[in-house]
Design a protein around this motif. Structure first.
Motif, PDB file in Angstrom:
ATOM      1  N   HIS A 136      72.176  29.562  14.507  1.00 29.24           N
ATOM      2  CA  HIS A 136      70.752  29.518  14.697  1.00 29.24           C
ATOM      3  C   HIS A 136      70.222  28.297  13.829  1.00 29.24           C
ATOM      4  CE1 HIS A 136      66.817  30.921  15.033  1.00 29.24           C
ATOM      5  NE2 HIS A 136      66.620  31.009  13.590  1.00 29.24           N
ATOM      6  N   ARG A 137      70.959  27.847  12.876  1.00 29.76           N
ATOM      7  CA  ARG A 137      70.362  26.783  11.977  1.00 29.76           C
ATOM      8  C   ARG A 137      70.735  25.439  13.070  1.00 29.76           C
ATOM      9  NH1 ARG A 137      66.589  24.538   9.308  1.00 29.76           N
ATOM     10  NH2 ARG A 137      67.062  22.773   7.927  1.00 29.76           N
ATOM     11  N   LEU A 138      71.883  25.492  13.541  1.00 24.20           N
ATOM     12  CA  LEU A 138      72.259  24.213  14.159  1.00 24.20           C
ATOM     13  C   LEU A 138      71.220  23.979  15.646  1.00 24.20           C
ATOM     14  CD1 LEU A 138      76.304  24.315  14.263  1.00 24.20           C
ATOM     15  CD2 LEU A 138      74.763  22.910  12.945  1.00 24.20           C
ATOM     16  N   ASP A 175      66.635  21.219  18.058  1.00 29.86           N
ATOM     17  CA  ASP A 175      65.252  21.400  18.579  1.00 29.86           C
ATOM     18  C   ASP A 175      64.444  20.395  17.845  1.00 29.86           C
ATOM     19  OD1 ASP A 175      65.964  23.203  20.406  1.00 29.86           O
ATOM     20  OD2 ASP A 175      65.417  24.958  19.118  1.00 29.86           O
ATOM     21  N   ASN A 176      64.602  20.338  16.493  1.00 34.53           N
ATOM     22  CA  ASN A 176      63.862  19.283  15.697  1.00 34.53           C
ATOM     23  C   ASN A 176      64.094  18.016  16.194  1.00 34.53           C
ATOM     24  OD1 ASN A 176      62.840  21.428  14.045  1.00 34.53           O
ATOM     25  ND2 ASN A 176      64.201  21.604  12.559  1.00 34.53           N
ATOM     26  N   THR A 208      62.879  16.103  26.775  1.00 30.21           N
ATOM     27  CA  THR A 208      63.787  15.666  26.111  1.00 30.21           C
ATOM     28  C   THR A 208      65.102  16.460  26.330  1.00 30.21           C
ATOM     29  OG1 THR A 208      63.452  16.087  23.824  1.00 30.21           O
ATOM     30  CG2 THR A 208      62.675  14.051  24.727  1.00 30.21           C
ATOM     31  N   ALA A 209      66.507  15.950  26.552  1.00 34.39           N
ATOM     32  CA  ALA A 209      67.436  16.638  26.551  1.00 34.39           C
ATOM     33  C   ALA A 209      68.626  16.454  25.579  1.00 34.39           C
ATOM     34  CB  ALA A 209      67.913  16.526  27.913  1.00 34.39           C
ATOM     35  N   LEU A 217      67.190  21.461  26.518  1.00 33.48           N
ATOM     36  CA  LEU A 217      66.050  20.582  27.115  1.00 33.48           C
ATOM     37  C   LEU A 217      64.748  21.145  26.472  1.00 33.48           C
ATOM     38  CD1 LEU A 217      67.876  21.179  29.841  1.00 33.48           C
ATOM     39  CD2 LEU A 217      66.419  19.358  30.492  1.00 33.48           C
ATOM     40  N   CYS A 218      63.780  20.365  25.833  1.00 29.76           N
ATOM     41  CA  CYS A 218      62.648  20.898  25.124  1.00 29.76           C
ATOM     42  C   CYS A 218      61.503  19.933  25.992  1.00 29.76           C
ATOM     43  CB  CYS A 218      62.691  20.585  23.558  1.00 29.76           C
ATOM     44  SG  CYS A 218      63.655  21.807  22.881  1.00 29.76           S
TER      45      CYS A 218
END
Length: 463
Positions: free
Chosen positions: A49-51, A56-57, A159-160, A139-140
């Motif tokens: 989850h942290r990775l 995402d950041n 972005t991907a 992707l975000c």
């Protein structure tokens, strides 16, 4: 029925440790394994989850950098050319409504990743998605410019990022945690066996002590020694058990001595009658008298055995019953009295009833009369008197009496005032008489003030 369950049960029974050390070690290993599994699952879930948050950041940071190159003040929206924009255009899609302004060269318009990016942009808000295109791609989307009524944001930057490095890091951490778990479990098992072995060392010591003590009948106890509290309590319980066993053995030895003591006189009578009968030819009447005397002695032996064994078997109050005191004492005096220098008399009121069986009354008084006849000079008197709480039987002789220094030991088994006085005896008659009397609710006491001779008083319960 399939034999598989039986086979599994047999294998489990064979694999189960036989020793307490092995079982405790297996329990510790199983508990540690369960804890390690739970911790490993939780740890790797948090890491993954942290990775994902880091990915995402990073995607959000890249989208913010690309959004700075999008000019939404003019219509149509355009992308400003800036130095180094080739690096910014890597894995970046820019949408103005349904129109695709920019896309990576490696992802043409009909590509799966491009279609996913278009779907994110169509929502017009910030969201992320994953797609498989050889590798896992995340992707975000990030809106750019103000939101126009009815049309959504002026532009959307998507972005991907390839998640392969993050997945590799997560897999590496999983393998490392599994290796750590195996090492911890191995250390746990070894340390548990060592700790349990050290903790059970006092148990081995107690086992060795019990083996030695059973051979040499030692009087030592488990309670001594510096041991943990649990083993100290166990040692105390074992000591109590040993005490009870020794008490039973002492009681058994005492019973054997008492029986041999009580059976001595009837056996002597049988032996004397047989010797007298074999000494010379006898008439029919004399033979019948000899047979009657032997039968009476045998009956007396049976009564002695039944009385002593019943008392030993009950261990408490005797079976209730009543007896004609004078009849029992006259019969006893007639049997014990032998022609010679000593006479035995019985005196007291007739029809006096005691609350004990006749056989028990005889066994209580017989050792006292036997001792009196053994030490008396000329006479023994058995005097019966009624009392409010029951009859009293006094056995009086005119012998030397009991030495004052020996009075305190008079009723102790195996003690005699003068073992070398020439009289037979094992010092068991008086203790047996007192024990039988007390088992019936009475008592046997010595009158130390009576002189000369000895006076013993039997207190009996009322009938």
């Amino acid at each position: 029925m399939s034999p598989l369950p039986h086979l599994l049960a047999a294998l489990a029974g064979r694999c189960r440790p036989r020793t307490l050390r092995g079982r405790l070690s297996l329990i510790a290993l199983t508990t540690a394994a369960l804890v390690m599994v739970v911790l490993t699952v939780v740890f790797n879930t948090i890491v993954r989850h942290r990775l994902q948050q880091q990915a995402d950041n990073e995607l959000s940071a890249r989208a913010g950098a690309v959004a700075a190159t999008v000019d939404t003040r003019h219509h149509p929206v355009r992308v400003l050319e800036t130095p180094g924009d080739a690096a910014l255009d890597t894995n970046v899609w820019i949408f103005a409504g349904a129109r695709l302004l920019e896309h990576p060269a490696s992802a043409p318009a009909g590509d799966t990743v491009t279609r996913t990016a278009a779907g994110l942009a169509a929502h017009g808000d910030t969201r992320c998605a994953e797609v498989t295109a050889g590798d896992r791609i995340r992707l975000c989307a990030q809106p750019v410019g103000g939101v126009r009524p009815g049309t959504g944001p002026a532009a959307v930057v998507v972005t991907a990022m390839d998640l392969a490095p993050y997945r590799a890091s997560a897999d590496t951490l999983l393998i490392a945690s599994l290796a750590l778990d195996a090492s911890v479990l191995a250390c746990t098992y070894v340390l548990t066996r060592l700790a349990v072995g050290r903790a059970l060392r006092p148990v081995r010591t107690m086992t060795e002590q019990a083996t030695r003590w059973s051979v040499v009948a030692s009087e030592q106890r488990f309670g001594a020694g510096d041991r943990p509290a649990e083993l100290t309590r166990l040692g105390a319980s074992l000591d109590e058990l040993l005490d009870r066993i020794r008490a039973v053995l002492r009681h058994e030895q005492q019973l054997t001595r008492e029986l041999s003591h009580e059976l001595r006189n009837p056996l002597a009578r049988i032996t004397a009658e047989l010797d007298w009968w074999q000494a010379r030819p006898r008439s029919t009447a004399e033979t019948r008298a000899t047979h009657a005397s032997i039968a009476d002695a045998a009956t007396s032996m049976r009564t002695i055995c039944e009385t002593v064994l019943d008392d030993a078997r009950a261990g408490a109050d005797t079976v209730p019953g009543t007896a004609d005191v004078m009849a029992v004492l006259r019969r006893l005096a007639a049997r014990l009295d032998t022609p010679g220098k000593t006479t035995c008399t019985v005196s007291g009121p007739d029809a006096l009833v005691a609350g004990v069986p006749a056989a028990l009354l005889e066994r209580i008084v017989a050792p006292l009369v036997d001792n009196a006849l053994r030490y008396a000079r000329s006479r023994v008197a058995i005097r019966v008197s009624p009392q409010p709480d029951g009859p009293r039987v006094a056995v009086v002789d005119d012998g030397p009496g009991v030495p004052a220094a020996f009075t305190a030991h008079l009723f102790q088994p195996g003690r005699r005032a003068d073992p070398g006085d020439g009289h037979g005896g094992a010092g068991l008659g008086l203790p047996l008489a007192r024990r039988l009397a007390r088992s019936a609710g009475g008592d046997v006491t010595h009158d130390a003030e009576h002189t000369p001779g000895a006076r013993f008083v039997v207190g009996l319960p009322a009938g």
